[in-house]
Design an enzyme around this catalytic site. Sequence first.
Site, PDB file in Angstrom:
ATOM      1  N   ASP A 144       8.253  11.494   9.880  1.00  0.00           N
ATOM      2  CA  ASP A 144       7.421  12.609  10.340  1.00  0.00           C
ATOM      3  C   ASP A 144       6.329  12.155  11.306  1.00  0.00           C
ATOM      4  O   ASP A 144       5.238  12.703  11.307  1.00  0.00           O
ATOM      5  CB  ASP A 144       6.792  13.289   9.112  1.00  0.00           C
ATOM      6  CG  ASP A 144       6.100  14.603   9.470  1.00  0.00           C
ATOM      7  OD1 ASP A 144       6.526  15.243  10.445  1.00  0.00           O
ATOM      8  OD2 ASP A 144       5.144  14.973   8.779  1.00  0.00           O
ATOM      9  N   CYS A 198      21.399  30.318   1.014  1.00  0.00           N
ATOM     10  CA  CYS A 198      20.378  31.368   1.015  1.00  0.00           C
ATOM     11  C   CYS A 198      20.972  32.775   0.924  1.00  0.00           C
ATOM     12  O   CYS A 198      20.342  33.682   0.369  1.00  0.00           O
ATOM     13  CB  CYS A 198      19.509  31.262   2.269  1.00  0.00           C
ATOM     14  SG  CYS A 198      18.402  29.839   2.279  1.00  0.00           S
ATOM     15  N   CYS A 201      19.061  36.453   0.821  1.00  0.00           N
ATOM     16  CA  CYS A 201      17.685  36.327   0.324  1.00  0.00           C
ATOM     17  C   CYS A 201      16.694  36.166   1.478  1.00  0.00           C
ATOM     18  O   CYS A 201      16.900  35.358   2.385  1.00  0.00           O
ATOM     19  CB  CYS A 201      17.575  35.134  -0.621  1.00  0.00           C
ATOM     20  SG  CYS A 201      15.909  34.875  -1.271  1.00  0.00           S
ATOM     21  N   CYS A 204      11.221  34.223   1.154  1.00  0.00           N
ATOM     22  CA  CYS A 204      10.220  33.420   1.867  1.00  0.00           C
ATOM     23  C   CYS A 204       9.620  34.189   3.034  1.00  0.00           C
ATOM     24  O   CYS A 204       8.425  34.047   3.336  1.00  0.00           O
ATOM     25  CB  CYS A 204      10.831  32.104   2.339  1.00  0.00           C
ATOM     26  SG  CYS A 204      12.249  32.272   3.456  1.00  0.00           S
ATOM     27  N   CYS A 224       1.061  30.374  11.015  1.00  0.00           N
ATOM     28  CA  CYS A 224       1.294  29.675   9.747  1.00  0.00           C
ATOM     29  C   CYS A 224      -0.007  29.082   9.206  1.00  0.00           C
ATOM     30  O   CYS A 224      -0.749  28.410   9.927  1.00  0.00           O
ATOM     31  CB  CYS A 224       2.332  28.574   9.960  1.00  0.00           C
ATOM     32  SG  CYS A 224       2.664  27.567   8.502  1.00  0.00           S
ATOM     33  N   CYS A 251      -0.180  25.316   2.864  1.00  0.00           N
ATOM     34  CA  CYS A 251       0.264  26.489   2.109  1.00  0.00           C
ATOM     35  C   CYS A 251       1.656  26.200   1.569  1.00  0.00           C
ATOM     36  O   CYS A 251       2.478  25.589   2.253  1.00  0.00           O
ATOM     37  CB  CYS A 251       0.275  27.715   3.021  1.00  0.00           C
ATOM     38  SG  CYS A 251       0.833  29.242   2.229  1.00  0.00           S
ATOM     39  N   CYS A 254       5.933  29.943   0.785  1.00  0.00           N
ATOM     40  CA  CYS A 254       7.355  30.163   1.082  1.00  0.00           C
ATOM     41  C   CYS A 254       8.247  29.278   0.220  1.00  0.00           C
ATOM     42  O   CYS A 254       9.416  29.609  -0.018  1.00  0.00           O
ATOM     43  CB  CYS A 254       7.645  29.942   2.565  1.00  0.00           C
ATOM     44  SG  CYS A 254       7.346  28.261   3.152  1.00  0.00           S
ATOM     45  N   CYS A 258      10.730  30.660  -3.464  1.00  0.00           N
ATOM     46  CA  CYS A 258      12.161  30.388  -3.290  1.00  0.00           C
ATOM     47  C   CYS A 258      12.858  30.172  -4.633  1.00  0.00           C
ATOM     48  O   CYS A 258      12.464  29.287  -5.407  1.00  0.00           O
ATOM     49  CB  CYS A 258      12.350  29.158  -2.405  1.00  0.00           C
ATOM     50  SG  CYS A 258      14.083  28.689  -2.199  1.00  0.00           S
TER      51      CYS A 258
END
Length: 384
Positions: A144, A198, A201, A204, A224, A251, A254, A258
Amino acid sequence: MLWSIMSKPLDLNQLAQNIKQWGLELGFQQVGITDTDLRASEPALQAWLDKQYHGEMAWMARHGMMRARPHELLPGTLRVISVRMNYLPANAAFASTLKDPTLGYVSRYALGRDYHKLLRSRLKKLGEQIQQYCGSLNFRPFVDSAPILERPLAEKAGLGWTGKHSLILNREAGSFFFLGELLIDLPLPVDQPVEEGCGKCVACMTICPTGAIVEPYTVDARRCISYLTIELEGAIPEAFRPLIGNRIYGCDDCQLICPWNRYSQLTDEADFSPRKALHNPDLLELFSWSEAQFLKVTEGSAIRRIGHLRWLRNVAVALGNAPWSNAVITALESRKGEHPLLDEHIEWAIAQQIEKRNACIIEVQLPKKQRLVRVIEKGLVRDA
């Protein structure tokens, strides 16, 4: 599949199995292997950049399509080893923190030690182990911190599928894990992607406090809360401040909503355990920190990168969203004049407090937060 390095024959199928076992021994929960071809991801990346969804993260536009071309980061790269490591601590206390507006909510990935160094160190060890086994190897670890599309790589390597919140989901582990990559110059056999899970759905998308998931698989970072509280250097747009609630760094909404995170797994890493000062922290206490205190508490933490000023900015917003009290107003007044950016958010927070006092408003949770807390408390998501 045989391959020769310096006239030494290698069974690449066996090596791939060895690599996965070595990865598990190093503390990764899953290891997958994929090629470097991310051409299929380039149109979506370009469209996302064209719409300015990256906000002020100029480095994303600057690196452009390099993110989809791992071989440009390490010439000669033939494969990417993709890994994941769980980070959910045993005492995450999602619901109890979110529903108490006098506490500050820190995204659970940031409660412990910064993951970048830990994962990079483990990936380096994995590379060295492969190098020792082969006799010769070019490799480079990423966590990352470089222009690389880690989630499409993880998806291709079979670690999971991309959820509509754009994060990788795994049937056995949900999404509370870190990703890392090791670029290597060996033509190892590749793993296959898993089936998407998913379906229809959209939990999120509907739970996001600021509507940042503008369409399936697409996040407008400018909306966001993670971006607003971590990446944004200037003032948080006023329209989003009430929606931030008591989230002061990142945060998790989401992810928490799930259904797949009912299968989330706890971390084995002691370094990811919550620091006492950051676990269910009192907002007034956080707002009183000097820069020296902030630096001491956040040493070795991902939180430190935002600096003391932005930390106070975020806490000021949360105090504005807290129930009215003289103590809150006194605390806010005490830091006036330290910096224009902080003053702007303090003035807003004081105005919010005065409005609540004059209207005799008792703190009322926003409907989305109420729903999220109910879901967590019912156990649909592990409230570790």
